[in-house]
Design a protein around this motif. Structure first.
Motif, mmCIF file in Angstrom:
data_model
loop_
_atom_site.group_PDB
_atom_site.id
_atom_site.type_symbol
_atom_site.label_atom_id
_atom_site.label_comp_id
_atom_site.label_asym_id
_atom_site.label_seq_id
_atom_site.Cartn_x
_atom_site.Cartn_y
_atom_site.Cartn_z
ATOM 1 N N ASP A 144 0.829 -1.205 0.000
ATOM 2 C CA ASP A 144 0.000 0.000 0.000
ATOM 3 C C ASP A 144 0.866 1.259 0.000
ATOM 4 O O ASP A 144 2.023 1.214 0.424
ATOM 5 C CB ASP A 144 -0.869 -0.017 1.266
ATOM 6 C CG ASP A 144 -2.108 0.845 1.159
ATOM 7 O OD1 ASP A 144 -2.311 1.491 0.119
ATOM 8 O OD2 ASP A 144 -2.885 0.854 2.125
ATOM 9 N N ASP A 145 0.301 2.366 -0.469
ATOM 10 C CA ASP A 145 1.004 3.655 -0.490
ATOM 11 C C ASP A 145 2.337 3.545 -1.211
ATOM 12 O O ASP A 145 3.323 4.194 -0.836
ATOM 13 C CB ASP A 145 1.228 4.198 0.937
ATOM 14 C CG ASP A 145 -0.081 4.414 1.685
ATOM 15 O OD1 ASP A 145 -1.148 4.395 1.036
ATOM 16 O OD2 ASP A 145 -0.037 4.604 2.910
ATOM 17 N N GLU A 194 -4.859 4.261 -6.534
ATOM 18 C CA GLU A 194 -5.903 4.770 -5.639
ATOM 19 C C GLU A 194 -6.055 6.271 -5.793
ATOM 20 O O GLU A 194 -5.206 6.941 -6.373
ATOM 21 C CB GLU A 194 -5.618 4.378 -4.187
ATOM 22 C CG GLU A 194 -4.303 4.853 -3.639
ATOM 23 C CD GLU A 194 -4.036 4.356 -2.221
ATOM 24 O OE1 GLU A 194 -4.805 3.554 -1.688
ATOM 25 O OE2 GLU A 194 -3.033 4.794 -1.654
#
Ligand code: C2E
Ligand code: CA
Ligand code: CA
Ligand code: CA
Length: 284
Positions: free
Chosen positions: A182-183, A242
């Motif tokens: 993530d990120d 995202e």
């Protein structure tokens, strides 16, 4: 000028006092919040860019606080991490999300069989000795296939992790659980390090795609993102993006070769029933 400066400091002081008090009272309320059922989960769809179908959703926790109303995770996850409550809270989120995914799959319409669920893991959970056994138990109790679960861990939480620290994630990956980084892009993991991680998906941080919200896109942003997508595919990783907020951005990202996308353009986080409606809508 001096008075104004003084005022500013006073305001800042008041502000940080209020924050300390709020922090204190929030962390006092945390343990009972779990017992009192004050947490709930919203689900945000993940869309497959090739055909626009809903692939699943990310579980995002919220706290319906008796005094302050609905609080976002940024307001209480750090407190839950400091107080250790993140372990039972994280387990609760995982249980709920697994049951929800199973419910989507069991819906009589049958079109939702492919729906999967993403759950965020905090570093305390990663290093917790019962992560693997807890997760296996949750999947078994829910009757959910491991490949219908994706655990999201941030790049920064894995940087510097040695083989021992990675073992639980590797065991889960071997069982068929999808692990997403993530990120991605906000940390500094290098190419060779990425190869050693038991991850199957990169989730590019939204800071990289802000320059694509309007046409024409920022050419430097496009080059960087192109490089990341091709790196991911070279390493056999899926790439998710995202924070997609506009149609222009969605089209850029589809052409750049992303596999899945998530963002307000498709849907805001919402109640679990809504995901099913969306999945059915695009299946028809
Ligand atoms: P994240 O994992 O990076 O989740 C994405 C965040 O971006 C979510 O914020 C989501 O609501 C927001 N978002 C989605 N689409 C858009 C968009 O198009 N534009 C913009 N500006 N934002 C968008 P949220 O729900 O406030 O969650 C914040 C963070 O809290 C998450 O960031 C995650 O790190 C953490 N979090 C949420 N639920 C959990 C949980 O159950 N456990 C743990 N450990 N962390 C959680
Ligand atoms: Ca996430
Ligand atoms: Ca993220
Ligand atoms: Ca984040």
């Amino acid at each position: 000028a001096k008075a104004a400066g003084g005022n500013r400091y006073e305001l800042a002081d008041d502000d940080s006092n209020a924050r300390v008090i709020a922090r204190h009272s929030l962390s006092n309320g945390l343990p009972s919040a779990l017992e009192n059922g004050e947490f709930f989960i919203e689900y945000q769809p993940l869309v497959r860019l090739a055909d626009g179908t809903v692939r699943g959703a990310e579980a995002l926790v919220r706290w319906l606080h008796p005094v302050h109303g609905v609080l976002g995770p940024d307001q209480f996850i750090p407190l839950a991490e400091d107080t250790g409550l993140i372990v039972p809270l994280g387990r609760w989120v995982l249980e709920q999300a697994a049951r929800q995914a199973r419910a989507w799959q069991d819906a009589p319409e049958g079109e939702a069989e492919r729906l999967r669920v993403n759950v965020n893991l905090s570093p305390c959970q990663l290093s917790h000795p019962t992560l693997v056994s807890d997760t296996v138990a949750v999947l078994e109790n829910a009757g959910l296939c491991p490949s219908a679960l994706c655990l999201e861990v941030t790049e920064n939480d894995l940087i510097g992790a040695d083989e021992d620290a990675l073992r639980p994630l590797r065991q889960l990956a071997d069982l068929g659980v999808d692990i997403a980084l993530d990120d991605f892009g906000t940390g500094y993991s290098n190419l060779s390090y990425l190869r050693r991680l038991p991850v199957s998906t990169l989730k590019l941080d939204r800071s990289f795609t802000r320059g694509m919200q309007r046409a024409p896109a920022d050419p430097v942003d496009v080059k960087i993102v192109e490089g990341i997508v091709s790196l991911a595919h070279t390493l056999d990783l899926a790439v998710t993006v995202e924070g997609v907020e506009t149609a222009v951005q969605a089209e850029h990202l589809r052409m750049l070769g992303f596999d899945t996308a998530q963002g307000w353009y498709y849907a805001r986080p919402g109640p679990p029933e809504r995901l099913h409606t969306l999945a059915l809508a695009d299946a028809s």
